[in-house]
Design an enzyme around this catalytic site. Structure first.
Site, PDB file in Angstrom:
ATOM      1  N   GLY A   1       0.809  -1.213   0.000  1.00 30.45           N
ATOM      2  CA  GLY A   1       0.000   0.000   0.000  1.00 30.45           C
ATOM      3  C   GLY A   1       0.840   1.259   0.000  1.00 30.45           C
ATOM      4  N   ASP A   2       1.991   1.217   0.684  1.00 37.54           N
ATOM      5  CA  ASP A   2       2.897   2.359   0.664  1.00 37.54           C
ATOM      6  C   ASP A   2       3.408   2.621  -0.747  1.00 37.54           C
ATOM      7  OD1 ASP A   2       3.073   3.420   3.288  1.00 37.54           O
ATOM      8  OD2 ASP A   2       4.258   1.707   3.931  1.00 37.54           O
ATOM      9  N   TYR A   3       3.763   1.557  -1.437  1.00 34.12           N
ATOM     10  CA  TYR A   3       4.329   1.734  -2.774  1.00 34.12           C
ATOM     11  C   TYR A   3       3.261   2.148  -3.793  1.00 34.12           C
ATOM     12  CZ  TYR A   3       8.449  -0.184  -0.626  1.00 34.12           C
ATOM     13  OH  TYR A   3       9.527  -0.363   0.200  1.00 34.12           O
TER      14      TYR A   3
ATOM     15  N   ALA B   1       2.931   5.761  -3.185  1.00 36.91           N
ATOM     16  CA  ALA B   1       4.075   6.493  -3.739  1.00 36.91           C
ATOM     17  C   ALA B   1       3.915   6.731  -5.237  1.00 36.91           C
ATOM     18  CB  ALA B   1       5.370   5.719  -3.467  1.00 36.91           C
TER      19      ALA B   1
ATOM     20  N   GLN C   1      -3.778   7.629   1.445  1.00 37.06           N
ATOM     21  CA  GLN C   1      -3.288   6.279   1.170  1.00 37.06           C
ATOM     22  C   GLN C   1      -4.416   5.286   0.921  1.00 37.06           C
ATOM     23  OE1 GLN C   1      -0.878   4.242   4.259  1.00 37.06           O
ATOM     24  NE2 GLN C   1       0.610   3.939   2.644  1.00 37.06           N
TER      25      GLN C   1
END
Length: 430
Positions: free
Chosen positions: A196-198, A201, A228
């Site tokens: 999820g972070d990527y 990003a 997010q």
């Protein structure tokens, strides 16, 4: 000086044009300067990609440094150590440590934003506002600046969600993503490695570059709010319409696809796993030929709802038993001859020795500034066909490594002013 006096001074100062701190021009983002002031993964990874592609990225850390610096696992060398994720994802970045609670620290930050094209940050809503660093103030300093805010729940919306602490997995839970992953008989799965972070990003960087292009065309900077949970939910394709219009809420189905078969993982006789996918009647026919069964007899189990019937489950069993009698190499070679997508489920160790990875130069070596030694890791992607292609020109920076360079060469502080900033802890230097 008061905040208004600082702002007035910065607004009146001149803005330089070309990047001065990257040693050579390369990549498609050469000439773009980005200030990155987030922590951990999502926002800094967006900035890191831009740095690989040639942008000059100045990573502003808080006193003490980014949390990521001090989290395991570590590589250690001669009394120095660096987090492996930091070493991978802070390459090509410049580091300065600013105390944004001090007036002089704010002044340095404002002067950095004056000279930049994009500012990307990750914080709870209201964090920068409490410091007097609002979007309105920043756009007074630099009207063309693209501002990108990254947070778990966004900077506006229902009040009870704003400011809630969040990680990758919190957004995955709220977005509904976790409910889709796992097996029916098990709890939902947590995505790894911090997918999820990527995803966030990639949304943040694409939005930042869209804002940058807009500013170049219009002379007007914009603010962008990247939540997010929305970045994750944005990748669900037709599942939202399926839920809304068809009143059919998707649930966990393990490795199986919802709509067709096979699209799953199978165990071979040598204990390996392969993934086999066959979407469309042409590919399914070729798979039936490989299994030496009649396509016309089984074609009704290819798509849902037929795949979920007893006959559909029988086909799945036939395929599993066929795979289980063969080694992974035998399965792959047989299906390759029939042009059916299939591949072994690799470990990361498998990838290291694979000739295709290596022919594309996906693993490279560079000198890490934090360790002061050469290390190896993942290379630069995507691959750009250009003369001065994206590259790694330096490893992860030490805390505040570039403070003096940034202050003197970019912001025109004198040696005496720099020493005073460091002495008063407005700026921290290694």
């Amino acid at each position: 000086m008061s905040l208004e006096e600082i702002l007035s001074s910065v607004i009146k100062s001149s803005r330089k044009s070309a990047p001065l701190l990257v040693p050579e021009s390369f990549g498609p983002l050469s000439g773009v300067r980005i200030v990155s002031s987030g922590i951990l993964i999502a926002e800094p990874f967006a900035a890191y990609l831009a740095a690989l592609w040639g942008a000059e990225v100045i990573h502003v850390e808080r006193p003490g440094g980014d949390t990521y610096r001090y989290s395991p696992p570590f590589i250690e060398h001669e009394g120095r150590k660096v987090n492996t994720w930091w070493a991978q994802e802070r390459r090509n970045m410049l580091s300065i440590v600013l105390n944004l609670k001090s007036q002089r620290g704010k002044e340095v930050f404002f002067r950095l934003l004056k000279q930049s094209d994009i500012w990307m940050e990750s914080s709870m809503p209201g964090t920068y506002e409490k410091l007097g660093i609002t979007d309105e103030v920043v756009h007074r300093i630099n009207p063309e600046l693209t501002i990108v805010h990254v947070s778990g729940f966004g900077h506006w919306g229902d009040e009870k969600y704003l400011g809630l602490p969040a990680y990758d997995a919190i957004a995955a839970a709220f977005s509904g993503w976790m409910s889709l992953n796992g097996f029916p008989e098990t709890p939902p799965y947590k995505p790894f490695p911090y997918t999820g972070d990527y995803l966030t990003a990639l949304h943040a960087l694409s939005a930042a570059l869209a804002g940058y292009i807009y500013a170049k065309k219009t002379g007007k900077g914009i603010s962008i709010d990247v939540a997010q949970f929305e970045a994750i939910a944005n990748t669900f394709g037709g599942l939202w319409i399926q839920t809304i219009e068809l009143k059919d809420t998707p649930t966990r189905r393990g490795n199986k696809d919802i709509y067709f078969q096979p699209y799953d993982i199978f165990r071979t006789s040598d204990g390996e796993y392969v993934f086999i996918g066959a979407l469309g009647y042409d590919v399914f026919r070729r798979l039936c030929n490989a299994l030496n069964i009649n396509f016309d007899e089984w074609k009704d189990v290819h798509y849902a709802p037929g795949m979920h019937t007893e006959k559909g489950k029988t086909f799945d069993l036939i395929l599993r038993e066929w795979v289980a009698r063969k080694t992974s190499d035998e399965v792959i070679e047989t299906l390759k001859k029939h042009n059916v997508p299939c591949f072994k489920v690799y470990t990361l160790k498998d990838a290291l020795s694979d000739p295709h990875y290596n022919s594309r130069k996906d693993f490279i070596e560079w000198f890490d500034e934090s360790l002061k030694k050469s290390i190896s890791g993942w290379g630069v992607v995507p691959k750009f066909s250009m003369e001065n292609e994206p590259r790694v020109w330096r490893g992860s920076p030490r805390l505040g490594q570039d403070a003096r360079l940034i202050l003197s060469k970019l912001l025109d502080y004198t040696e005496e002013e720099i020493e005073e900033l460091i002495k008063n802890n407005d700026v921290c230097c290694e």
